[in-house]
Every structure is written in C-alpha cells, then in structure tokens.
Design an enzyme around this catalytic site. Sequence first.
Site, PDB file in Angstrom:
ATOM      1  N   ASP A 106      -8.000  -5.060   0.022  1.00  0.00           N
ATOM      2  CA  ASP A 106      -8.948  -4.185  -0.648  1.00  0.00           C
ATOM      3  C   ASP A 106     -10.202  -4.155   0.209  1.00  0.00           C
ATOM      4  OD1 ASP A 106      -9.573  -2.365  -2.619  1.00  0.00           O
ATOM      5  OD2 ASP A 106     -10.508  -3.831  -3.925  1.00  0.00           O
ATOM      6  N   ASP A 143     -16.041   6.971   7.186  1.00  0.00           N
ATOM      7  CA  ASP A 143     -16.157   6.876   8.652  1.00  0.00           C
ATOM      8  C   ASP A 143     -17.241   7.776   9.265  1.00  0.00           C
ATOM      9  OD1 ASP A 143     -14.370   4.844   9.010  1.00  0.00           O
ATOM     10  OD2 ASP A 143     -12.703   6.106   9.655  1.00  0.00           O
ATOM     11  N   THR A 170       0.832  -1.206   0.000  1.00  0.00           N
ATOM     12  CA  THR A 170       0.000   0.000   0.000  1.00  0.00           C
ATOM     13  C   THR A 170       0.866   1.255   0.000  1.00  0.00           C
ATOM     14  OG1 THR A 170      -1.807   1.157   1.121  1.00  0.00           O
ATOM     15  CG2 THR A 170      -0.181   0.127   2.537  1.00  0.00           C
ATOM     16  N   ASN A 171       0.306   2.324  -0.524  1.00  0.00           N
ATOM     17  CA  ASN A 171       0.959   3.633  -0.434  1.00  0.00           C
ATOM     18  C   ASN A 171       0.201   4.528   0.527  1.00  0.00           C
ATOM     19  OD1 ASN A 171       3.152   3.451  -2.297  1.00  0.00           O
ATOM     20  ND2 ASN A 171       1.648   3.409  -3.954  1.00  0.00           N
ATOM     21  N   ASN A 172      -0.826   3.963   1.148  1.00  0.00           N
ATOM     22  CA  ASN A 172      -1.684   4.746   2.031  1.00  0.00           C
ATOM     23  C   ASN A 172      -1.129   4.731   3.458  1.00  0.00           C
ATOM     24  OD1 ASN A 172      -3.734   5.468   3.839  1.00  0.00           O
ATOM     25  ND2 ASN A 172      -5.345   4.834   2.412  1.00  0.00           N
ATOM     26  N   GLY A 199     -12.311   8.286   4.734  1.00  0.00           N
ATOM     27  CA  GLY A 199     -13.311   7.657   3.866  1.00  0.00           C
ATOM     28  C   GLY A 199     -14.734   7.900   4.360  1.00  0.00           C
TER      29      GLY A 199
HETATM   30  P1  IMP Z   1      -9.117   0.597   0.294  1.00  0.00           P
HETATM   31  O1  IMP Z   1      -9.242  -0.628  -0.521  1.00  0.00           O
HETATM   32  O2  IMP Z   1      -8.723   0.297   1.695  1.00  0.00           O
HETATM   33  O3  IMP Z   1      -8.250   1.646  -0.344  1.00  0.00           O
HETATM   34  O4  IMP Z   1     -10.559   1.219   0.441  1.00  0.00           O
HETATM   35  C1  IMP Z   1     -11.306   1.697  -0.670  1.00  0.00           C
HETATM   36  C2  IMP Z   1     -12.189   2.830  -0.213  1.00  0.00           C
HETATM   37  O5  IMP Z   1     -13.119   2.346   0.774  1.00  0.00           O
HETATM   38  C3  IMP Z   1     -11.450   3.970   0.472  1.00  0.00           C
HETATM   39  O6  IMP Z   1     -11.027   4.937  -0.449  1.00  0.00           O
HETATM   40  C4  IMP Z   1     -12.487   4.522   1.419  1.00  0.00           C
HETATM   41  O7  IMP Z   1     -13.346   5.407   0.728  1.00  0.00           O
HETATM   42  C5  IMP Z   1     -13.288   3.300   1.790  1.00  0.00           C
HETATM   43  N1  IMP Z   1     -12.787   2.717   3.068  1.00  0.00           N
HETATM   44  C6  IMP Z   1     -11.945   1.680   3.238  1.00  0.00           C
HETATM   45  N2  IMP Z   1     -11.738   1.429   4.533  1.00  0.00           N
HETATM   46  C7  IMP Z   1     -12.463   2.356   5.197  1.00  0.00           C
HETATM   47  C8  IMP Z   1     -12.648   2.615   6.589  1.00  0.00           C
HETATM   48  O8  IMP Z   1     -12.099   1.962   7.494  1.00  0.00           O
HETATM   49  N3  IMP Z   1     -13.452   3.633   6.897  1.00  0.00           N
HETATM   50  C9  IMP Z   1     -14.091   4.394   5.946  1.00  0.00           C
HETATM   51  N4  IMP Z   1     -13.934   4.204   4.650  1.00  0.00           N
HETATM   52  C10 IMP Z   1     -13.133   3.181   4.272  1.00  0.00           C
END
Ligand code: IMP
Length: 195
Positions: A70, A154, A9-11, A152
Amino acid sequence: MIKRLVFATNNAHKLNEISSILGDKIELLSLKDINCDVDIPETAETLEGNAILKAEYINENYSIDCFADDTGLEVEALNGAPGVYSARYAGGDGHDSLANMQKLLHNLYGKENRKAQFRTVICLIINGKEHIFEGIAKGSISKEKKGEGGFGYDPIFIPEGYDKSFAELGTDIKNKISHRAKAVEKLIHFLKTYK
Ligand code: IMP
C-alpha cells in the site's frame, strides 16, 4: 531463495513496475494468475494495516506465499494527507488522478512548505510468517503538472535531487529511486537470504 510469489494486486501498471525491478529472479504471479477476481477492500486506517489485510486475505484463502503493498503520498503542510487516502483523495470511487492532483494543488495553494514523501509498505507472508518492508521517496509538490508519463501523482511530485517530476523522469529513473523500488529492494534482499 523463493522462486514464486503472488503479488496481491489487480493493478497491471504496478505489477509491470515491480516485475521489471525484480527481473527474472522471482516469478511474480498476479491475482488473475491464481483466479482471484476479488477486489480486496482497503479498509484499514494505515498503509501498514492495508498491506497486512490484503496479504492475509490471499494467504488465508489460497494458502500461497504472497505479498501486498500500500502506498500513500504524505504532504508535510497537510499533516500527512492524503496518506492512506491517496487514491480516493478527491472522493468518489477513487483513482481519478486528475481530480486528486487538482485537489492537492488547491489545498497547497499559497503554502511555502511543499515538502512531501511517497511511502510504500509491503507485507510479505512466507511460510505463514509476516514481514514488513518500507520504502520512502522524499521530494516536493510542484506548483503545476509536468510530464505525461507515470500515473497517480507523478506529474506533480519532484523527487529530491531532481528538478523534474516523476512523470518527466520516466520509468527507468523512477524505478531506481522510487518508494516502491526501495521497499522492493528490501523485499528482494530478504528473499535472497531467506532459508
Ligand atoms: P496504491 O496503494 O499503490 O494503490 O497507491 C494508492 C494511490 O497512491 C494511487 O492510487 C496513486 O494515486 C498514488 N500512488 C501510489 N504510488 C504512486 C506513484 O508511484 N506515483 C504516483 N502516485 C502514486
């Protein structure tokens, strides 16, 4: 037990969140730590597909044990949307949390059923073999945004058993009950017993 793993991840937010759940049991390396600056495209149509695609990319190009995740928010009244498209729900390059939440609240306007779940899928590749772990946090979508914390969706997600949003509950509680925490718990259990 494995001591070092790359998290594909880059996050930075997710890396910190998972690091704090893992504690000092495992040294977690980021893509930056292995000098990977590629933004691995998430082109699959399922959460599982994207997690596998990202983990395979790192494993094949860097020959290192790794995992990728994901996550999607699945809303019952919207037939599981935004799901795998959660980051890009409002269009554009994605990751515009405010626009994504506004679109979701708009699409749920007037609907009685506000049930939703966050679902995280992790793909671990260890010694060339793939393992899949899933974590689900059930809850509902509030009628308006509440709280400043988190990221996100939340501010509009109320986990089952609580009357506050993930954004109001804060990291300590969220890390105990979240979709990601549950998937990571399964990952850790697997790693602890891995021979
Ligand atoms: P990712 O696969 O973790 O990057 O999640 C994809 C998208 O889902 C993110 O850009 C957020 O919009 C949403 N998301 C993922 N995890 C969370 C969380 O724990 N809280 C709120 N939104 C989330």
